[in-house]
Enzyme design. Structure first.
Site, PDB file in Angstrom:
ATOM      1  N   ASN A 139       0.813  -1.217   0.000  1.00 54.37           N
ATOM      2  CA  ASN A 139       0.000   0.000   0.000  1.00 54.37           C
ATOM      3  C   ASN A 139       0.849   1.272   0.000  1.00 54.37           C
ATOM      4  OD1 ASN A 139      -2.295  -1.450  -0.223  1.00 54.37           O
ATOM      5  ND2 ASN A 139      -2.965  -1.227   1.902  1.00 54.37           N
ATOM      6  N   HIS A 184      -4.180   3.419  14.390  1.00 54.54           N
ATOM      7  CA  HIS A 184      -5.331   2.605  13.987  1.00 54.54           C
ATOM      8  C   HIS A 184      -4.865   1.157  13.896  1.00 54.54           C
ATOM      9  CE1 HIS A 184      -9.100   1.615  12.155  1.00 54.54           C
ATOM     10  NE2 HIS A 184      -8.599   1.378  10.957  1.00 54.54           N
TER      11      HIS A 184
END
Ligand code: APR
Length: 312
Positions: free
Chosen positions: A96, A176
């Site tokens: 990513n 997160h």
């Protein structure tokens, strides 16, 4: 009325659902971008054709290139791979990272004044990357994660207490990931501290369920990760920016000493307005909460170091 312009990169589950939610509201024209030929075009046209029924006169176009994104007010970045069962968000890191790097370069060339909103995981590291690659001032890069994590926490608390989700004022801070920090000490239910209403062992279980909230959905879906709650969280941030609402929201922002953390994107309470992150709000945390936030930041820093060593 001149409509705002919102670009959503990634026409997968999160991106297309966010695009649909924004289009439905009618206040912004939407550009949906994906690398897969036909995917953003097909989804955008399908969403556009819902307009006569839902009452939206906004435009939405799908594209594989970036010309049509020019002059966007906000660019939401959801492009990348999502988790499968057994994977952590961190397993997505290097794949990513490359995707986010190329996307940010394209986006910034077309919309040099936009606010970038990374959503791709691992989120905090991707926000760091987007900031680095864009060269944007820190206020114009703001990641989506904390509203989602907090929404999960509020959902579970509301289920436990049989009260409205709207009566629960809660904050989940930090990265997160597994080390995110539901701030129990500041959580209020109808103005009362939650610790007075729920026994500590139940509260601990709810905190744990919140931390594992993404994995719980992945384990059900098996082929992908959550997107309804994530896209709702994206919309809340988009609206606070477009309408200059200056809402206090948990978002992933660049810290320079706040909470004792320096040079890193981590989830904290911010004031979100037309300039992006207009202020980092410093809560009073207990010693335990503060230590947990630092540990969470350390986990983000490790990912950032892996990215830095990988170059690219
Ligand atoms: N440019 C544009 N789009 C891309 C690129 C790229 N370089 N690389 C991948 N994509 C697109 C894919 O083609 C796909 O349509 O990104 C989309 C991702 O969609 P999904 O696989 O459905 O994933 P989604 O569930 O939307 O999650 C996207 O958000 O919440 C995070 O962890 C999640 O990192 C993941 C991201």
């Amino acid at each position: 009325m001149t409509r705002s312009k919102v670009t959503v990169v990634g026409a997968g589950n999160v991106g297309a659902t966010a695009a649909q939610r924004i289009f439905d509201k009618g206040y912004a024209d939407v550009v949906l971008v994906d690398i897969v030929d036909g995917l953003p075009q097909g989804k955008a046209l399908d969403i556009l054709e819902s307009g006569p029924v839902s009452g939206s006169d906004a435009s939405i176009v799908g594209t594989n290139s970036y010309e049509e994104t020019a002059g966007s007010d906000v660019v939401v970045i959801t492009s990348g791979i999502a988790r499968k069962p057994g994977m952590s968000r961190d397993d997505l890191l290097l794949t990513n990272m490359k995707i986010v790097t190329s996307v940010v370069n394209e986006v910034v060339a077309q919309s040099p004044d936009t606010v970038l909103m990374p959503v791709t995981n691992p989120l905090d590291a991707m926000a760091q990357r987007a900031h680095q690659v864009s060269g944007f001032p820190k206020n114009r890069v703001v990641g989506m994660a904390g509203i989602l994590d907090t929404a999960r926490f509020r959902t579970f608390l509301a289920m436990e207490l049989n009260v409205s989700v709207e009566s629960i004022d809660a904050w989940v801070l930090g990265g997160h990931g597994d080390s995110m920090v539901p701030v129990v000490g500041s959580t209020l239910v109808g103005g009362q501290p939650v610790s007075k209403l729920i026994p500590i062992d139940r509260l601990d279980a709810i905190v744990k369920r919140t931390q594992d909230g993404g994995a719980e959905i992945v384990n059900f879906l098996k082929t992908g990760s959550a997107y309804y709650a994530p896209s709702a969280a994206i919309v809340q941030m988009v609206e606070s920016i477009l309408f200059d609402k200056k809402q206090a929201l948990p978002c992933t922002a660049y810290l320079e000493g706040e909470y004792g953390i320096d040079g890193l994107f981590v989830g904290v309470p911010v004031k979100l307005g037309s300039n992006g992150v207009e202020e980092v709000i410093e809560f009073e945390l207990t010693d335990d909460e503060s230590a947990a936030l630092k540990r969470s930041a350390d986990a983000v820093r490790e990912l950032v170091e892996v990215m830095d060593n990988a170059g690219g």
